[in-house]
Design a protein around this motif. Structure first.
Motif, PDB file in Angstrom:
ATOM      1  N   LEU A   1       0.776  -1.206   0.122  1.00  0.00           N
ATOM      2  CA  LEU A   1       0.079   0.022   0.081  1.00  0.00           C
ATOM      3  C   LEU A   1       1.026   1.208  -0.050  1.00  0.00           C
ATOM      4  N   LEU A   2       0.608   2.190  -1.109  1.00  0.00           N
ATOM      5  CA  LEU A   2       1.334   3.225  -1.132  1.00  0.00           C
ATOM      6  C   LEU A   2       0.261   4.290  -1.025  1.00  0.00           C
ATOM      7  N   THR A   3       0.057   4.919   0.004  1.00  0.00           N
ATOM      8  CA  THR A   3      -1.084   5.809   0.291  1.00  0.00           C
ATOM      9  C   THR A   3      -0.529   6.607   1.381  1.00  0.00           C
ATOM     10  N   ALA A   4      -1.549   7.928   1.325  1.00  0.00           N
ATOM     11  CA  ALA A   4      -1.040   8.971   2.566  1.00  0.00           C
ATOM     12  C   ALA A   4      -1.462   8.565   3.925  1.00  0.00           C
ATOM     13  N   HIS A   5      -0.622   9.045   4.785  1.00  0.00           N
ATOM     14  CA  HIS A   5      -0.955   8.900   6.256  1.00  0.00           C
ATOM     15  C   HIS A   5      -2.513   9.539   6.517  1.00  0.00           C
ATOM     16  N   GLY A   6      -3.097   8.500   7.170  1.00  0.00           N
ATOM     17  CA  GLY A   6      -4.393   8.777   7.730  1.00  0.00           C
ATOM     18  C   GLY A   6      -5.384   7.981   7.285  1.00  0.00           C
ATOM     19  N   ALA A   7      -6.665   8.661   6.850  1.00  0.00           N
ATOM     20  CA  ALA A   7      -7.812   8.076   6.329  1.00  0.00           C
ATOM     21  C   ALA A   7      -7.545   7.262   4.997  1.00  0.00           C
ATOM     22  N   PRO A   8      -6.558   7.743   4.330  1.00  0.00           N
ATOM     23  CA  PRO A   8      -6.376   6.945   2.805  1.00  0.00           C
ATOM     24  C   PRO A   8      -5.718   5.457   3.201  1.00  0.00           C
ATOM     25  N   THR A   9      -4.812   5.724   4.054  1.00  0.00           N
ATOM     26  CA  THR A   9      -4.347   4.098   4.355  1.00  0.00           C
ATOM     27  C   THR A   9      -4.853   3.361   5.313  1.00  0.00           C
ATOM     28  N   VAL A  10      -5.948   3.965   6.431  1.00  0.00           N
ATOM     29  CA  VAL A  10      -6.729   3.157   7.060  1.00  0.00           C
ATOM     30  C   VAL A  10      -7.667   2.430   6.227  1.00  0.00           C
ATOM     31  N   ALA A  11      -8.254   3.120   5.095  1.00  0.00           N
ATOM     32  CA  ALA A  11      -9.234   2.633   4.595  1.00  0.00           C
ATOM     33  C   ALA A  11      -8.695   1.523   3.500  1.00  0.00           C
ATOM     34  N   ALA A  12      -7.527   1.563   3.072  1.00  0.00           N
ATOM     35  CA  ALA A  12      -6.781   0.749   2.265  1.00  0.00           C
ATOM     36  C   ALA A  12      -6.478  -0.542   3.161  1.00  0.00           C
ATOM     37  N   LEU A  13      -5.953  -0.461   4.134  1.00  0.00           N
ATOM     38  CA  LEU A  13      -5.607  -1.735   4.901  1.00  0.00           C
ATOM     39  C   LEU A  13      -6.701  -2.388   5.515  1.00  0.00           C
ATOM     40  N   LEU A  14      -7.587  -1.627   5.867  1.00  0.00           N
ATOM     41  CA  LEU A  14      -9.041  -2.335   6.158  1.00  0.00           C
ATOM     42  C   LEU A  14      -9.777  -2.981   4.887  1.00  0.00           C
ATOM     43  N   GLY A  15      -9.408  -2.427   3.795  1.00  0.00           N
ATOM     44  CA  GLY A  15      -9.933  -3.093   2.579  1.00  0.00           C
ATOM     45  C   GLY A  15      -9.155  -4.347   2.233  1.00  0.00           C
ATOM     46  N   ALA A  16      -7.941  -4.261   2.425  1.00  0.00           N
ATOM     47  CA  ALA A  16      -7.166  -5.559   2.155  1.00  0.00           C
ATOM     48  C   ALA A  16      -7.481  -6.754   3.374  1.00  0.00           C
ATOM     49  N   LEU A  17      -7.530  -6.243   4.370  1.00  0.00           N
ATOM     50  CA  LEU A  17      -8.175  -7.352   5.273  1.00  0.00           C
ATOM     51  C   LEU A  17      -9.742  -7.652   4.861  1.00  0.00           C
ATOM     52  N   ALA A  18     -10.446  -7.160   4.320  1.00  0.00           N
ATOM     53  CA  ALA A  18     -11.626  -7.409   3.891  1.00  0.00           C
ATOM     54  C   ALA A  18     -11.835  -8.069   2.752  1.00  0.00           C
ATOM     55  N   ALA A  19     -10.780  -8.022   1.957  1.00  0.00           N
ATOM     56  CA  ALA A  19     -10.446  -8.946   0.753  1.00  0.00           C
ATOM     57  C   ALA A  19     -10.025 -10.274   0.941  1.00  0.00           C
ATOM     58  N   GLY A  20      -9.449 -10.382   2.525  1.00  0.00           N
ATOM     59  CA  GLY A  20      -8.932 -11.852   2.816  1.00  0.00           C
ATOM     60  C   GLY A  20      -7.506 -11.921   2.363  1.00  0.00           C
ATOM     61  N   CYS A  21      -6.845 -10.584   2.321  1.00  0.00           N
ATOM     62  CA  CYS A  21      -5.301 -10.178   2.009  1.00  0.00           C
ATOM     63  C   CYS A  21      -4.644  -9.788   3.138  1.00  0.00           C
ATOM     64  N   ALA A  22      -3.388  -9.911   3.134  1.00  0.00           N
ATOM     65  CA  ALA A  22      -2.391  -9.332   4.078  1.00  0.00           C
ATOM     66  C   ALA A  22      -1.790  -7.972   3.430  1.00  0.00           C
ATOM     67  N   TYR A  23      -1.773  -6.860   4.441  1.00  0.00           N
ATOM     68  CA  TYR A  23      -1.319  -5.826   3.864  1.00  0.00           C
ATOM     69  C   TYR A  23       0.126  -5.536   4.177  1.00  0.00           C
ATOM     70  N   VAL A  24       0.694  -4.589   3.166  1.00  0.00           N
ATOM     71  CA  VAL A  24       2.103  -4.596   3.618  1.00  0.00           C
ATOM     72  C   VAL A  24       2.391  -2.801   3.280  1.00  0.00           C
ATOM     73  N   PRO A  25       2.114  -2.074   4.448  1.00  0.00           N
ATOM     74  CA  PRO A  25       2.349  -0.812   4.159  1.00  0.00           C
ATOM     75  C   PRO A  25       3.642  -0.022   3.838  1.00  0.00           C
ATOM     76  N   LEU A  26       3.750   0.679   2.803  1.00  0.00           N
ATOM     77  CA  LEU A  26       4.986   1.275   2.377  1.00  0.00           C
ATOM     78  C   LEU A  26       4.932   2.830   2.586  1.00  0.00           C
ATOM     79  N   ASP A  27       5.912   3.151   3.240  1.00  0.00           N
ATOM     80  CA  ASP A  27       5.979   4.948   3.375  1.00  0.00           C
ATOM     81  C   ASP A  27       6.771   5.362   2.308  1.00  0.00           C
ATOM     82  N   PRO A  28       6.127   6.327   1.393  1.00  0.00           N
ATOM     83  CA  PRO A  28       6.448   6.868   0.291  1.00  0.00           C
ATOM     84  C   PRO A  28       7.946   7.585   0.455  1.00  0.00           C
ATOM     85  N   GLY A  29       7.924   7.907   1.711  1.00  0.00           N
ATOM     86  CA  GLY A  29       9.063   8.944   2.107  1.00  0.00           C
ATOM     87  C   GLY A  29      10.372   8.094   2.383  1.00  0.00           C
ATOM     88  N   PHE A  30      10.424   6.733   2.135  1.00  0.00           N
ATOM     89  CA  PHE A  30      11.577   5.737   2.295  1.00  0.00           C
ATOM     90  C   PHE A  30      12.221   5.811   1.036  1.00  0.00           C
TER      91      PHE A  30
END
Length: 259
Positions: free
Chosen positions: A59-88
């Motif tokens: 997941l390459l998303t902005a801190h806050g609501a965009p990331t929260v929605a995306a990681l919950l969506g990944a879990l809801a799809a039965g997937c595992a999420y791997v959050p990536l910080d775009p600043g790295f």
């Protein structure tokens, strides 16, 4: 086991506390109903992209609501999420994508070029203007990974560490019990989603009807964090001792209530 799955428990809480605030942002608030709809919408996007249970989504998303929605969506799809910080650094992000066994890279518009660079032969899933959708219960193996995070890399190359749904639920329940988190609480979320320090801030709130106050500390700075925590009347502050000392310095003569 539905009670072990964080996403199913969040769905049950959102049905009860739909009108309550889940996320307290800089410009607007997100209710539990809105967040559940966003999570369901992201799950639908992931499914439409061909992702299946057990896949790992970066997941390459902005801190806050965009990331929260995306990681919950990944879990809801039965997937595992791997959050990536775009600043790295790109090299570090590329290592994370490979080491985590990522199936696809999902991104918002502002990170599309970076996502394409990191994805290689993997598909890039666009998360622009995701329409809300029902959040449906998930049947998954409690011992399957819920997410993959990485060590800091301070002693060498960052190492991938997976956390199962069962273990995640155990950690979250311990945090809820230890802090007595309830619907009237407002929890700080100062850590990057790429680090496990974000876990005991996010899920204890979302499984109790409480609210989260996310602040991108590295980008927005300590003064902004103090302003946001004060503005939203945060009741639980979680951070490293170093950050806490700097917060106290930033506060100056003002006092920060602690529990």
């Amino acid at each position: 086991m539905a009670e072990t799955m964080i996403i199913n428990r969040f769905g049950a809480i959102s049905a009860v506390h739909g009108g309550r605030t889940a996320l307290l942002g800089e410009t607007h608030e997100v209710t539990y109903t809105e967040l559940a709809g966003a999570a369901g919408g992201h799950a639908a996007v992931f499914a439409a992209a061909g992702l299946r249970a057990g896949d790992r989504i970066a997941l390459l998303t902005a801190h806050g609501a965009p990331t929260v929605a995306a990681l919950l969506g990944a879990l809801a799809a039965g997937c595992a999420y791997v959050p990536l910080d775009p600043g790295f650094p790109v090299a570090r992000l590329r290592h994370m994508v490979d080491a985590a066994g990522v199936t696809a890279v999902a991104c918002a518009a502002e990170h599309r070029d970076l996502a394409s660079t990191l994805a290689g032969d993997r598909p890039v899933v666009s998360l622009d203007e995701v329409p809300p959708a029902p959040l449906r219960p998930v049947a998954a193996d409690p011992d399957a990974p819920a997410y993959v995070l990485f060590t800091s890399g301070s002693t060498g190359v960052p190492k991938a560490v997976g956390q199962t749904h069962r273990n995640l639920a155990h950690v979250v329940d311990n945090q809820i019990a230890a802090l007595g988190v309830g619907p009237d609480d407002r929890l700080s979320l100062l850590a990057s989603f790429s680090f496990d320090a974000a876990i005991p801030d996010l899920y204890p709130a979302l499984l109790t009807g409480a609210a989260v106050v996310p602040v991108d500390l590295r980008r927005q700075g300590l003064a902004h964090a103090v302003e946001q925590l004060d503005r939203h009347r945060a009741t639980v502050l979680h951070c490293t001792p170093t950050v806490y000392r700097f917060l106290l310095d930033t506060l100056g003569a003002r006092r920060l209530a602690t529990v």
